[in-house]
Design a protein around this motif. Structure first.
Motif, short mmCIF file in Angstrom:
data_model
loop_
_atom_site.label_atom_id
_atom_site.label_comp_id
_atom_site.label_asym_id
_atom_site.label_seq_id
_atom_site.Cartn_x
_atom_site.Cartn_y
_atom_site.Cartn_z
N THR A 25 1.51 9.48 10.18
CA THR A 25 1.96 8.10 9.98
C THR A 25 0.96 7.35 9.11
O THR A 25 -0.21 7.74 9.01
N VAL A 26 1.41 6.28 8.53
CA VAL A 26 0.53 5.42 7.74
C VAL A 26 -0.56 4.85 8.63
O VAL A 26 -1.72 4.73 8.21
N ASP A 27 -0.24 4.56 9.86
CA ASP A 27 -1.23 4.07 10.82
C ASP A 27 -2.35 5.08 10.99
O ASP A 27 -3.54 4.73 10.97
N GLN A 28 -2.01 6.36 11.13
CA GLN A 28 -3.01 7.41 11.25
C GLN A 28 -3.83 7.54 9.96
O GLN A 28 -5.05 7.74 10.00
N ALA A 56 -3.12 6.02 -1.51
CA ALA A 56 -4.17 5.05 -1.79
C ALA A 56 -3.91 3.77 -1.01
O ALA A 56 -2.78 3.49 -0.61
N VAL A 57 -4.97 3.00 -0.82
CA VAL A 57 -4.86 1.71 -0.13
C VAL A 57 -3.78 0.86 -0.80
O VAL A 57 -3.01 0.17 -0.11
N HIS A 58 -3.70 0.93 -2.11
CA HIS A 58 -2.69 0.16 -2.85
C HIS A 58 -1.27 0.50 -2.39
O HIS A 58 -0.42 -0.37 -2.26
N ASP A 59 -1.01 1.79 -2.12
CA ASP A 59 0.31 2.21 -1.63
C ASP A 59 0.63 1.56 -0.29
O ASP A 59 1.75 1.10 -0.07
N VAL A 60 -0.35 1.53 0.58
CA VAL A 60 -0.16 0.90 1.90
C VAL A 60 0.09 -0.60 1.74
O VAL A 60 1.02 -1.15 2.36
N ALA A 61 -0.71 -1.23 0.90
CA ALA A 61 -0.56 -2.68 0.69
C ALA A 61 0.82 -3.02 0.13
O ALA A 61 1.50 -3.91 0.64
N GLU A 62 1.23 -2.28 -0.89
CA GLU A 62 2.49 -2.58 -1.57
C GLU A 62 3.72 -2.18 -0.77
O GLU A 62 4.68 -2.95 -0.67
N GLN A 67 5.98 -5.10 2.31
CA GLN A 67 7.41 -5.05 2.65
C GLN A 67 7.64 -5.21 4.15
O GLN A 67 8.74 -4.96 4.64
N ASP A 68 6.59 -5.60 4.86
CA ASP A 68 6.67 -5.87 6.29
C ASP A 68 7.26 -4.69 7.07
O ASP A 68 8.11 -4.85 7.94
N ARG A 69 6.79 -3.47 6.74
CA ARG A 69 7.21 -2.26 7.45
C ARG A 69 6.17 -1.91 8.51
O ARG A 69 5.00 -2.25 8.38
N SER A 70 6.58 -1.21 9.50
CA SER A 70 5.69 -0.83 10.60
C SER A 70 4.90 0.43 10.24
O SER A 70 5.49 1.50 10.05
N VAL A 76 3.39 9.16 5.79
CA VAL A 76 2.62 9.21 4.55
C VAL A 76 3.50 9.66 3.39
O VAL A 76 3.45 9.09 2.30
N TYR A 77 4.33 10.69 3.60
CA TYR A 77 5.14 11.23 2.51
C TYR A 77 6.12 10.20 1.93
O TYR A 77 6.54 10.33 0.79
#
Length: 134
Positions: A25-28, A56-62, A67-70, A76-77
């Motif tokens: 997960t993105v959280d992990q 990258a951090v940019h991917d998580v931010a954008e 986009q207010d996703r959980s 990650v994929y």
């Protein structure tokens, strides 16, 4: 130097990047980035016919925060960049700079014999290629 008359990517790269599975997960992933104090992770290949990815951090931010996703529900994929540009460990730094700027990228994987050896950023390449001899 390495016996060549130019600087090779191996002299500039960050070795042994941290890897993560695309099913994490993105959280992990963010926890791992925090723990290892890095701003990007290599996403492992699933098999020999697959390609590496980068998160990258940019991917998580954008794609997550913006986009207010959980982050606990996004894998990650879903947000990684794949396939990614890669350069050979022995490539001349000036050609790596040209390649990254041509595609408007800030980082690339560094491969040695088809395996990830590190990653290199445009910042590191430019600062090294413009270094004044001592």
């Amino acid at each position: 130097m390495t016996g060549t008359d130019y600087v090779q990517v191996r002299e500039v790269m960050t070795p042994s990047p941290i890897a993560i599975d695309g099913l994490a997960t993105v959280d992990q992933a963010v926890d791992l980035m925090r723990e290892k104090n890095v701003s990007s992770l290599v996403v492992d290949k699933r098999d020999e016919s697959d390609e590496y990815g980068i998160l990258a951090v940019h991917d998580v931010a954008e794609q997550v925060i913006g986009q207010d996703r959980s982050p606990e529900r996004v894998s990650v994929y879903e947000i990684m960049s794949k396939p990614v540009l890669s350069v050979d460990i022995a490539m001349n730094v000036k050609y790596a700079v040209r390649l990254l700027t041509r595609f408007r990228l800030t980082r690339a994987l560094v491969l040695q014999d088809g395996k990830v050896a590190g990653f290199v950023t445009l910042r590191d390449l430019v600062l090294r290629s413009m270094a004044k001899p001592s």
